[in-house]
Write a protein that holds these residues in place. Sequence first.
Motif, PDB file in Angstrom:
ATOM      1  N   ASN A  76       0.889  -1.159   0.000  1.00 45.64           N
ATOM      2  CA  ASN A  76       0.000   0.000   0.000  1.00 45.64           C
ATOM      3  C   ASN A  76       0.928   1.210   0.000  1.00 45.64           C
ATOM      4  O   ASN A  76       1.413   1.621   1.047  1.00 45.64           O
ATOM      5  CB  ASN A  76      -0.905  -0.018   1.226  1.00 45.64           C
ATOM      6  N   ALA A  77       1.220   1.733  -1.181  1.00 41.24           N
ATOM      7  CA  ALA A  77       2.273   2.738  -1.304  1.00 41.24           C
ATOM      8  C   ALA A  77       1.797   3.978  -2.049  1.00 41.24           C
ATOM      9  O   ALA A  77       1.108   3.892  -3.062  1.00 41.24           O
ATOM     10  CB  ALA A  77       3.471   2.146  -2.038  1.00 41.24           C
ATOM     11  N   ASP A  78       2.201   5.125  -1.521  1.00 36.82           N
ATOM     12  CA  ASP A  78       1.994   6.388  -2.216  1.00 36.82           C
ATOM     13  C   ASP A  78       3.233   6.671  -3.051  1.00 36.82           C
ATOM     14  O   ASP A  78       4.346   6.277  -2.692  1.00 36.82           O
ATOM     15  CB  ASP A  78       1.794   7.529  -1.216  1.00 36.82           C
ATOM     16  N   PHE A  79       3.041   7.349  -4.170  1.00 38.86           N
ATOM     17  CA  PHE A  79       4.182   7.699  -5.014  1.00 38.86           C
ATOM     18  C   PHE A  79       3.959   9.046  -5.681  1.00 38.86           C
ATOM     19  O   PHE A  79       2.829   9.532  -5.780  1.00 38.86           O
ATOM     20  CB  PHE A  79       4.440   6.616  -6.071  1.00 38.86           C
ATOM     21  N   GLN A  80       5.060   9.642  -6.115  1.00 39.69           N
ATOM     22  CA  GLN A  80       5.007  10.904  -6.862  1.00 39.69           C
ATOM     23  C   GLN A  80       6.242  10.981  -7.754  1.00 39.69           C
ATOM     24  O   GLN A  80       7.360  10.824  -7.290  1.00 39.69           O
ATOM     25  CB  GLN A  80       4.985  12.096  -5.917  1.00 39.69           C
ATOM     26  N   ILE A  81       6.013  11.190  -9.027  1.00 40.64           N
ATOM     27  CA  ILE A  81       7.097  11.323  -9.996  1.00 40.64           C
ATOM     28  C   ILE A  81       6.774  12.513 -10.897  1.00 40.64           C
ATOM     29  O   ILE A  81       5.642  12.666 -11.354  1.00 40.64           O
ATOM     30  CB  ILE A  81       7.256  10.045 -10.843  1.00 40.64           C
ATOM     31  N   VAL A  82       7.768  13.341 -11.127  1.00 36.71           N
ATOM     32  CA  VAL A  82       7.604  14.488 -12.021  1.00 36.71           C
ATOM     33  C   VAL A  82       8.328  14.173 -13.321  1.00 36.71           C
ATOM     34  O   VAL A  82       9.515  13.831 -13.323  1.00 36.71           O
ATOM     35  CB  VAL A  82       8.160  15.777 -11.375  1.00 36.71           C
ATOM     36  N   HIS A  83       7.603  14.271 -14.415  1.00 34.17           N
ATOM     37  CA  HIS A  83       8.178  14.058 -15.738  1.00 34.17           C
ATOM     38  C   HIS A  83       8.370  15.427 -16.382  1.00 34.17           C
ATOM     39  O   HIS A  83       7.462  16.258 -16.368  1.00 34.17           O
ATOM     40  CB  HIS A  83       7.242  13.213 -16.604  1.00 34.17           C
ATOM     41  N   ILE A  84       9.546  15.655 -16.942  1.00 28.87           N
ATOM     42  CA  ILE A  84       9.853  16.950 -17.539  1.00 28.87           C
ATOM     43  C   ILE A  84       9.934  16.806 -19.054  1.00 28.87           C
ATOM     44  O   ILE A  84      10.663  15.955 -19.568  1.00 28.87           O
ATOM     45  CB  ILE A  84      11.181  17.507 -16.987  1.00 28.87           C
ATOM     46  N   LYS A  85       9.177  17.649 -19.741  1.00 32.22           N
ATOM     47  CA  LYS A  85       9.203  17.666 -21.204  1.00 32.22           C
ATOM     48  C   LYS A  85      10.425  18.453 -21.676  1.00 32.22           C
ATOM     49  O   LYS A  85      10.826  19.426 -21.043  1.00 32.22           O
ATOM     50  CB  LYS A  85       7.956  18.358 -21.760  1.00 32.22           C
ATOM     51  N   ASN A  86      10.981  18.021 -22.777  1.00 28.98           N
ATOM     52  CA  ASN A  86      12.066  18.751 -23.451  1.00 28.98           C
ATOM     53  C   ASN A  86      13.238  19.092 -22.535  1.00 28.98           C
ATOM     54  O   ASN A  86      13.820  20.164 -22.634  1.00 28.98           O
ATOM     55  CB  ASN A  86      11.530  20.045 -24.080  1.00 28.98           C
ATOM     56  N   TRP A  87      13.582  18.197 -21.628  1.00 27.85           N
ATOM     57  CA  TRP A  87      14.700  18.440 -20.720  1.00 27.85           C
ATOM     58  C   TRP A  87      15.969  17.941 -21.390  1.00 27.85           C
ATOM     59  O   TRP A  87      16.090  16.786 -21.746  1.00 27.85           O
ATOM     60  CB  TRP A  87      14.457  17.718 -19.402  1.00 27.85           C
ATOM     61  N   ILE A  88      16.887  18.828 -21.568  1.00 29.84           N
ATOM     62  CA  ILE A  88      18.154  18.470 -22.191  1.00 29.84           C
ATOM     63  C   ILE A  88      19.212  18.396 -21.099  1.00 29.84           C
ATOM     64  O   ILE A  88      19.371  19.323 -20.310  1.00 29.84           O
ATOM     65  CB  ILE A  88      18.561  19.504 -23.260  1.00 29.84           C
ATOM     66  N   PHE A  89      19.920  17.281 -21.052  1.00 28.45           N
ATOM     67  CA  PHE A  89      20.962  17.131 -20.044  1.00 28.45           C
ATOM     68  C   PHE A  89      22.186  16.501 -20.688  1.00 28.45           C
ATOM     69  O   PHE A  89      22.094  15.834 -21.710  1.00 28.45           O
ATOM     70  CB  PHE A  89      20.474  16.288 -18.866  1.00 28.45           C
ATOM     71  N   LYS A  90      23.310  16.731 -20.076  1.00 31.82           N
ATOM     72  CA  LYS A  90      24.549  16.151 -20.581  1.00 31.82           C
ATOM     73  C   LYS A  90      24.637  14.705 -20.111  1.00 31.82           C
ATOM     74  O   LYS A  90      24.307  14.384 -18.974  1.00 31.82           O
ATOM     75  CB  LYS A  90      25.749  16.946 -20.068  1.00 31.82           C
ATOM     76  N   GLU A  91      25.096  13.825 -21.000  1.00 32.69           N
ATOM     77  CA  GLU A  91      25.237  12.409 -20.676  1.00 32.69           C
ATOM     78  C   GLU A  91      26.144  12.217 -19.468  1.00 32.69           C
ATOM     79  O   GLU A  91      27.219  12.779 -19.395  1.00 32.69           O
ATOM     80  CB  GLU A  91      25.823  11.664 -21.884  1.00 32.69           C
ATOM     81  N   GLY A  92      25.688  11.438 -18.498  1.00 34.28           N
ATOM     82  CA  GLY A  92      26.475  11.152 -17.307  1.00 34.28           C
ATOM     83  C   GLY A  92      26.373  12.216 -16.232  1.00 34.28           C
ATOM     84  O   GLY A  92      26.928  12.066 -15.158  1.00 34.28           O
ATOM     85  N   GLU A  93      25.660  13.296 -16.497  1.00 27.89           N
ATOM     86  CA  GLU A  93      25.536  14.381 -15.523  1.00 27.89           C
ATOM     87  C   GLU A  93      24.295  14.161 -14.666  1.00 27.89           C
ATOM     88  O   GLU A  93      23.229  13.858 -15.174  1.00 27.89           O
ATOM     89  CB  GLU A  93      25.411  15.703 -16.277  1.00 27.89           C
ATOM     90  N   ILE A  94      24.456  14.318 -13.357  1.00 29.54           N
ATOM     91  CA  ILE A  94      23.331  14.155 -12.437  1.00 29.54           C
ATOM     92  C   ILE A  94      23.143  15.456 -11.680  1.00 29.54           C
ATOM     93  O   ILE A  94      24.057  15.958 -11.044  1.00 29.54           O
ATOM     94  CB  ILE A  94      23.577  13.001 -11.451  1.00 29.54           C
ATOM     95  N   ASP A  95      21.932  15.992 -11.769  1.00 31.54           N
ATOM     96  CA  ASP A  95      21.594  17.195 -11.036  1.00 31.54           C
ATOM     97  C   ASP A  95      20.860  16.766  -9.765  1.00 31.54           C
ATOM     98  O   ASP A  95      19.768  16.211  -9.824  1.00 31.54           O
ATOM     99  CB  ASP A  95      20.701  18.093 -11.905  1.00 31.54           C
ATOM    100  N   LYS A  96      21.467  16.996  -8.604  1.00 30.79           N
ATOM    101  CA  LYS A  96      20.891  16.540  -7.336  1.00 30.79           C
ATOM    102  C   LYS A  96      19.512  17.126  -7.072  1.00 30.79           C
ATOM    103  O   LYS A  96      18.692  16.531  -6.390  1.00 30.79           O
ATOM    104  CB  LYS A  96      21.836  16.865  -6.184  1.00 30.79           C
ATOM    105  N   LYS A  97      19.218  18.289  -7.624  1.00 31.15           N
ATOM    106  CA  LYS A  97      17.913  18.917  -7.426  1.00 31.15           C
ATOM    107  C   LYS A  97      16.822  18.192  -8.210  1.00 31.15           C
ATOM    108  O   LYS A  97      15.646  18.365  -7.936  1.00 31.15           O
ATOM    109  CB  LYS A  97      17.967  20.384  -7.864  1.00 31.15           C
ATOM    110  N   ARG A  98      17.217  17.392  -9.195  1.00 30.92           N
ATOM    111  CA  ARG A  98      16.247  16.733 -10.061  1.00 30.92           C
ATOM    112  C   ARG A  98      16.244  15.217  -9.905  1.00 30.92           C
ATOM    113  O   ARG A  98      15.892  14.497 -10.823  1.00 30.92           O
ATOM    114  CB  ARG A  98      16.536  17.108 -11.511  1.00 30.92           C
TER     115      ARG A  98
END
Length: 166
Positions: A76-98
């Motif tokens: 019995n689990a609650d969840f939340q995921i935000v999907h971002i359209k047109n998000w461009i990121f560099k390969e291998g880069e992780i943004d901790k805020k996202r």
Amino acid sequence: MELNIHDLKDGINEYDLRETAEEIGFSSGEIKISGLIHSKVKVENLGEKIKVSGNIKTCVLLECSRCLEKFNHDINADFQIVHIKNWIFKEGEIDKKRMDEDVLKGDILNIGDDIRQTIILEIPMKPVCIENCKGLCSNCGKNLNIEKCGCKFERESPFKGIRLQR
């Protein structure tokens, strides 16, 4: 369940889903789900972001990590995921805020993937059938929850022969 993001109305779109494990994307043998997966899902169209949140209820068949018996585990689990359209990121880069955000590739939003991932995350790493499960005898292999074994052996301490200095 797949949604075309262009078909979403502005604001909150609500769905009450009852699906099988196969419909969510579990392959046979991966995880045993007893019955249907009931999900109440809200999809909020926020322009460049789509917020998917909700609650999932189901039951999975697990194997106890101590006694190897099969048992049902309710989820019995609650969840939340935000999907971002047109998000461009560099390969291998992780943004901790996202870290709780996902990239939406194309125009199709697969809610089944979100539900599937939530179920997987809710399964304990070392499932136990009952909190005080006695497990198996390390000598004869009998299930100690069902019967006592007649094994008589001394447990060797891993600290035997070690002297502590003060």
